[in-house]
Design a protein around this motif. Sequence first.
Motif, mmCIF file in Angstrom:
data_model
loop_
_atom_site.group_PDB
_atom_site.id
_atom_site.type_symbol
_atom_site.label_atom_id
_atom_site.label_comp_id
_atom_site.label_asym_id
_atom_site.label_seq_id
_atom_site.Cartn_x
_atom_site.Cartn_y
_atom_site.Cartn_z
ATOM 1 N N ALA A 178 0.826 -1.207 0.000
ATOM 2 C CA ALA A 178 0.000 0.000 0.000
ATOM 3 C C ALA A 178 0.860 1.257 0.000
ATOM 4 O O ALA A 178 0.531 2.255 -0.657
ATOM 5 N N ALA B 16 2.183 1.635 -3.513
ATOM 6 C CA ALA B 16 1.120 1.965 -4.466
ATOM 7 C C ALA B 16 0.594 3.384 -4.262
ATOM 8 O O ALA B 16 -0.165 3.889 -5.096
ATOM 9 N N GLY B 17 0.981 3.993 -3.164
ATOM 10 C CA GLY B 17 0.536 5.345 -2.881
ATOM 11 C C GLY B 17 -0.850 5.437 -2.284
ATOM 12 O O GLY B 17 -1.399 6.538 -2.134
ATOM 13 N N THR B 18 -1.442 4.280 -1.908
ATOM 14 C CA THR B 18 -2.778 4.311 -1.293
ATOM 15 C C THR B 18 -2.707 4.598 0.197
ATOM 16 O O THR B 18 -3.727 4.896 0.822
ATOM 17 N N MET B 19 -1.507 4.461 0.772
ATOM 18 C CA MET B 19 -1.288 4.841 2.161
ATOM 19 C C MET B 19 0.091 5.466 2.255
ATOM 20 O O MET B 19 0.947 5.274 1.378
ATOM 21 N N SER B 20 0.330 6.209 3.327
ATOM 22 C CA SER B 20 1.624 6.832 3.571
ATOM 23 C C SER B 20 2.146 6.405 4.933
ATOM 24 O O SER B 20 1.366 5.935 5.786
ATOM 25 N N ASP C 143 0.112 7.888 7.596
ATOM 26 C CA ASP C 143 -1.147 7.184 7.870
ATOM 27 C C ASP C 143 -0.917 6.036 8.851
ATOM 28 O O ASP C 143 -1.693 5.841 9.802
#
Length: 453
Positions: A22, A25-29, A32
């Motif tokens: 994630a 993929a850039g869906t989380m940092s 986060d």
Amino acid sequence: MIGPPPGAGWFARRTVTELAGALRAGTMSPDDLVERALTEAARLDPELNAFVTVDVPGARAAAERAGRELSAGLDRGPLHGIPVAVKDVVDTAGLRTTMGSRHHTGRVPEHDAECVRRLRAAGAIIVGKAATHEFAFGPTGDRSANGATRNPYRRGHVSGGSSGGSAAAVAAGIVPLAVGTDTGGSVRIPAACCGIVGLKPTHGAVPSGGVFPVSPTLDTVGPMARTAGDCLLLWNVLAGQDVPEPDISGCRVGWVAPDALHPADPRVTEAARAMLEPLPVQDVAVPDVARLRWAYQVIQGREVHMVHAGRLAAAPDLYDEEVLARLHAAGRITEEDTAAAQTIRKRVQDAVTALLGRHDLLAIPTVPILPPPLDVRSVPLDGTSIDVRAALLSLTSPWSVLGLPAVSLPAALVDGLPTGLQLIARPGAERLLLAVAARLADANQSTTTASQP
């Protein structure tokens, strides 16, 4: 397969591999993930007492840095941006490290322990310092200046020790990974009590510089995680290596009956043995293995008393009463006792080396009883009163005396409390242990899923 405890936090249902995917993929940092960890710590830790210190500003700063690096294309590996807890006997530069003691309440190290340096170099984010039994000298996890750490599955029961805070934090889903230390079972016991995976490596496999000693010839630093796969990712960083996956087809397992070492709850034994069903298993006997329990007490006791001699003379009143009594008892161990213990160790070591030439692994429950209630020091078993501390250490300490690597993996819930299976291997075979642990967990999960309506 043991599911997460009731009310478990966000990380209890996500693997590190999933989190790493994630992030990339850039869906989380990393921000986060750290905020999730801090939120779960604020929600769950007031009851669990898994942490001595939660480093809110330090974790946020490290997350910001990790996010900036990943965005710039600097990838430090699978732990880059992943929150981790570190046991409070392991030095962290600028972050309080107390050893769970009143002797060191305000101690702030200037330098990182080597294992922490490796974590930071891999991009891991240290969220805080996990609670420990005072000076890591106890298997219950309920004697500390910070108070008792509670079991995530049942708050009135022990987490195990001494790495109880590390185990509870992972089991409860506050963080996905934690670092513990293991002298006679201090990673494996709380791993079993809290339903997670914990690896005690070969003695010397991970540098112990910057880690407060219990017994220097026995002390090890080990990874703790919910799954064997996650444990492997942390192990690779701690050990500074990434060994290829071994071939585990045809793996030969020798089952050591726990009653050869200590009376065991039949339900615990059954749960551990059942985990081995996917593999060929042969019953084996280890000559004089029960005497290793005494050898462990002597070798560890002699060394721990030497570590604490100065504090015992200068400030005995700062110790917990139970810990103080055990240290005084350790001071009565003689040189003759130590010589006899070393003789026993050598004799059994030769026998186990031969046994591990015929079998790839040995297997036994991690602990012979269910996690006992807090502050309880004896429990009934088959009409007999069992000493809790002796029981918790009975099946883990013999392999520590021999310097062998061992892993505890979740077996089953019994009366709502976790039990564990322990696998032991020849020196340097940590990768084999984790590969077999992963296979057994997968097979058990498949069996459980297939049996559901």
